[in-house]
Scaffold this active site. Structure first.
Site, PDB file in Angstrom:
ATOM      1  N   ASP A 183       0.835  -1.257  -0.189  1.00 56.96           N
ATOM      2  CA  ASP A 183       0.106  -0.147   0.271  1.00 56.96           C
ATOM      3  C   ASP A 183       0.943   1.221  -0.113  1.00 56.96           C
ATOM      4  O   ASP A 183       0.534   2.352   0.726  1.00 56.96           O
ATOM      5  CB  ASP A 183      -0.928   0.025   1.100  1.00 56.96           C
ATOM      6  CG  ASP A 183      -1.851  -1.011   1.302  1.00 56.96           C
ATOM      7  OD1 ASP A 183      -2.189  -1.734   0.305  1.00 56.96           O
ATOM      8  OD2 ASP A 183      -1.970  -1.710   2.415  1.00 56.96           O
ATOM      9  N   LYS A 200       1.677   2.151  -5.059  1.00 57.60           N
ATOM     10  CA  LYS A 200       2.485   1.642  -6.368  1.00 57.60           C
ATOM     11  C   LYS A 200       1.845   2.160  -7.784  1.00 57.60           C
ATOM     12  O   LYS A 200       2.206   2.423  -8.712  1.00 57.60           O
ATOM     13  CB  LYS A 200       2.456   0.186  -6.425  1.00 57.60           C
ATOM     14  CG  LYS A 200       3.590  -0.183  -5.455  1.00 57.60           C
ATOM     15  CD  LYS A 200       3.980  -1.764  -5.412  1.00 57.60           C
ATOM     16  CE  LYS A 200       2.712  -2.383  -4.780  1.00 57.60           C
ATOM     17  NZ  LYS A 200       2.675  -2.700  -3.138  1.00 57.60           N
ATOM     18  N   GLY A 238      -4.413  -4.103  -4.020  1.00 59.29           N
ATOM     19  CA  GLY A 238      -5.254  -3.066  -4.478  1.00 59.29           C
ATOM     20  C   GLY A 238      -4.485  -1.859  -4.937  1.00 59.29           C
ATOM     21  O   GLY A 238      -3.637  -1.214  -4.059  1.00 59.29           O
ATOM     22  N   HIS A 239      -4.887  -1.339  -6.102  1.00 57.79           N
ATOM     23  CA  HIS A 239      -4.226  -0.196  -6.616  1.00 57.79           C
ATOM     24  C   HIS A 239      -5.123   0.773  -6.643  1.00 57.79           C
ATOM     25  O   HIS A 239      -6.102   0.496  -7.340  1.00 57.79           O
ATOM     26  CB  HIS A 239      -3.405  -0.121  -7.955  1.00 57.79           C
ATOM     27  CG  HIS A 239      -2.359  -1.172  -7.854  1.00 57.79           C
ATOM     28  ND1 HIS A 239      -1.487  -1.204  -7.000  1.00 57.79           N
ATOM     29  CD2 HIS A 239      -2.066  -2.046  -8.830  1.00 57.79           C
ATOM     30  CE1 HIS A 239      -0.427  -2.265  -7.300  1.00 57.79           C
ATOM     31  NE2 HIS A 239      -0.879  -2.637  -8.519  1.00 57.79           N
ATOM     32  N   GLN A 269       1.621  -6.203  -2.949  1.00 53.84           N
ATOM     33  CA  GLN A 269       2.249  -6.218  -1.580  1.00 53.84           C
ATOM     34  C   GLN A 269       3.554  -5.350  -1.531  1.00 53.84           C
ATOM     35  O   GLN A 269       3.542  -4.272  -1.872  1.00 53.84           O
ATOM     36  CB  GLN A 269       2.125  -7.680  -1.057  1.00 53.84           C
ATOM     37  CG  GLN A 269       0.742  -8.323  -0.970  1.00 53.84           C
ATOM     38  CD  GLN A 269       0.253  -8.799  -2.373  1.00 53.84           C
ATOM     39  OE1 GLN A 269       1.111  -9.598  -2.808  1.00 53.84           O
ATOM     40  NE2 GLN A 269      -0.835  -8.762  -2.600  1.00 53.84           N
TER      41      GLN A 269
END
Ligand code: IMP
Length: 427
Positions: free
Chosen positions: A13, A16, A40-41, A223
């Site tokens: 998180d 990225k 999750g982006h 990650q």
């Protein structure tokens, strides 16, 4: 042969999505090499916000070919719904390539993930519940289902039988749950075959040919370093290798091909799920970082644990990944603090320790040793160059760079695509 790896230098998180998106325009291929829809982006393009879990963020750049490599675990229902969600918003997803060797997150592995966590009780890992760990476990146990298996019904049935043989024993006898039917799982999986077929490719060949043709290939890690199964805070980790070496195995490229390894580093620290976190804050500063930084998981909606910057971890990330650069994100979140503590070392059982201890017990006992850096109050979100930053913000960045062991080549000063200061070009 510009091949860049972009990965999280902390516990994930780090932002990225923003970094890959910044490079997106000049990158020909964006390849995910590990993890699955546990990632999750959030990518902000203009006034549109996209939350991606499984798809590489390059999917939003028209000239770019997004690739899901062999090291990724793929939940077909999630993949198809992400694709149709983007199509509905007018994004062309037809260039996507999916490795035939990628492993599939089967419906039974999502169940096993959730049931195992419940069974662990207080000792739970705090997984995302997406079936990631059990799918990698099947891969290593050689009872996994790969994308290519969807195209041979007889092989698929044999493999699902083999996997469920043991799992059903565990589910019924240990967890007191109902057994899963082989034909039901096979039928569900076969239902994805035609829909996925247009994307399935020999991605190893495609990527290596692209590198030979001097195309720009970006390997995007999910990650972060401290969640790596080998190099992270085991057992509170994910089940794959987000570190730089994972790009080689998870995409099928040799280490000699990688030209640059960029670590994404948040200007403070966050973590989701259980496990040690030396600089974690339980006071109003932690609450403020969470609120200002919007520190809530894109995937699970869980609040992230927040703390000050930890230079010991950053140095460790430089070492295990061979980082050539850092992309420092969310510097704007720190605006307004009079003084900003930065963890420069740990105190472990009365001794000062400069490097991340290899012993889990020691790491659980690590207390942060802080140095106070002067803060700034000016709005930095409009800064376009390093010189535009207030002196104290410049000094904060310089101090982090010195402590972390690699140059900070870009700085995020806001969530938008253009709210980034580029110091050294990545290409
Ligand atoms: P899993 O990857 O679902 O097995 O979860 C294992 C650990 O990794 C848990 O602590 C999760 O919260 C953490 N984790 C997994 N994916 C991410 C991510 O994208 N960002 C931050 N933490 C993650």
């Amino acid at each position: 042969m510009p091949a860049l790896v972009l990965l999280g230098a902390q516990w994930g998180d780090e932002g990225k999505g923003k970094a890959t998106d910044l490079l997106g325009g000049s990158v020909d291929y964006v390849v995910r090499y590990q993890g699955g829809n546990n990632a999750g982006h959030t990518v902000v393009v203009g006034d549109q916000k996209y939350a991606l879990h499984l798809l590489p963020s390059g999917i939003l750049s028209p000239g770019c070919t997004p690739v899901i490599g062999n090291g990724v675990v793929v939940d077909p229902s999630v993949l198809l719904s992400e694709l149709s969600g983007l199509n509905e918003r007018g994004v062309d997803t037809s260039k996507l390539l999916l490795s035939g060797n990628a492993h599939i997150i089967t419906p039974y592995n999502v169940t096993v993930d959730k049931v195992t966590e419940r069974f662990l009780g207080k000792r739970k890992i705090g997984t995302t519940g997406r079936g990631i760990g059990p799918t990698y476990a099947d891969k290593i146990n050689r009872v996994g289902i790969r994308v290519q298996d969807l195209y041979d019904e007889s092989i698929l049935t044999q493999k699902v039988e083999a996997a469920l043989d043991v799992k059903n024993q565990i589910l019924t006898k240990l967890y007191n749950r109902r057994a899963m039917a082989v034909d039901q799982a096979v039928e569900e999986l076969l239902g994805y075959a035609d829909k996925l077929a247009p994307y399935v490719a020999d991605t190893v060949l495609v990527i290596n040919q692209a590198l030979e043709e001097n195309k720009v290939v970006l390997f995007e890690g999910g990650q972060g370093t401290l969640l790596d199964i080998d190099h992270g805070t085991y057992p509170f980790v994910t089940s794959s290798n987000p570190t730089a070496g994972g790009a080689c195995t998870g995409a099928g490229v040799g280490p000699t091909k990688i030209s640059r390894v960029i670590g994404i580093l948040k200007a403070y620290t966050t973590r989701v799920g259980a496990g040690p976190f030396p600089t974690e804050l339980f006071d109003e500063d932690g609450e403020a970082l969470r609120r200002i930084g919007g520190e809530r998981g894109v995937t699970t909606g869980r609040d992230r644990r927040c703390g000050w910057f930890d230079a010991v971890i950053a140095r460790y990330a430089t070492r295990v990944n061979g980082l050539t650069d850092f992309f420092l994100t969310k510097l704007d979140v720190l605006t307004g603090w009079e003084q900003i503590p930065v963890c420069v070392a740990y105190e472990i059982d009365g001794k000062r320790v400069e490097e991340l201890p290899y012993s889990q017990t020691d790491f659980h006992h690590a207390k942060p040793v802080y140095e106070m850096l002067p803060g700034w109050s000016e709005d930095i979100s409009k800064a376009k160059s390093f010189a535009d930053l207030p002196k104290n913000a410049q000094n904060y960045v310089k101090a982090l760079e010195e402590m972390s062991g690699a140059p900070i080549s870009a700085i995020g000063v806001g969530p938008g695509r253009d709210e980034t200061i580029e110091i050294n070009s990545f290409l």
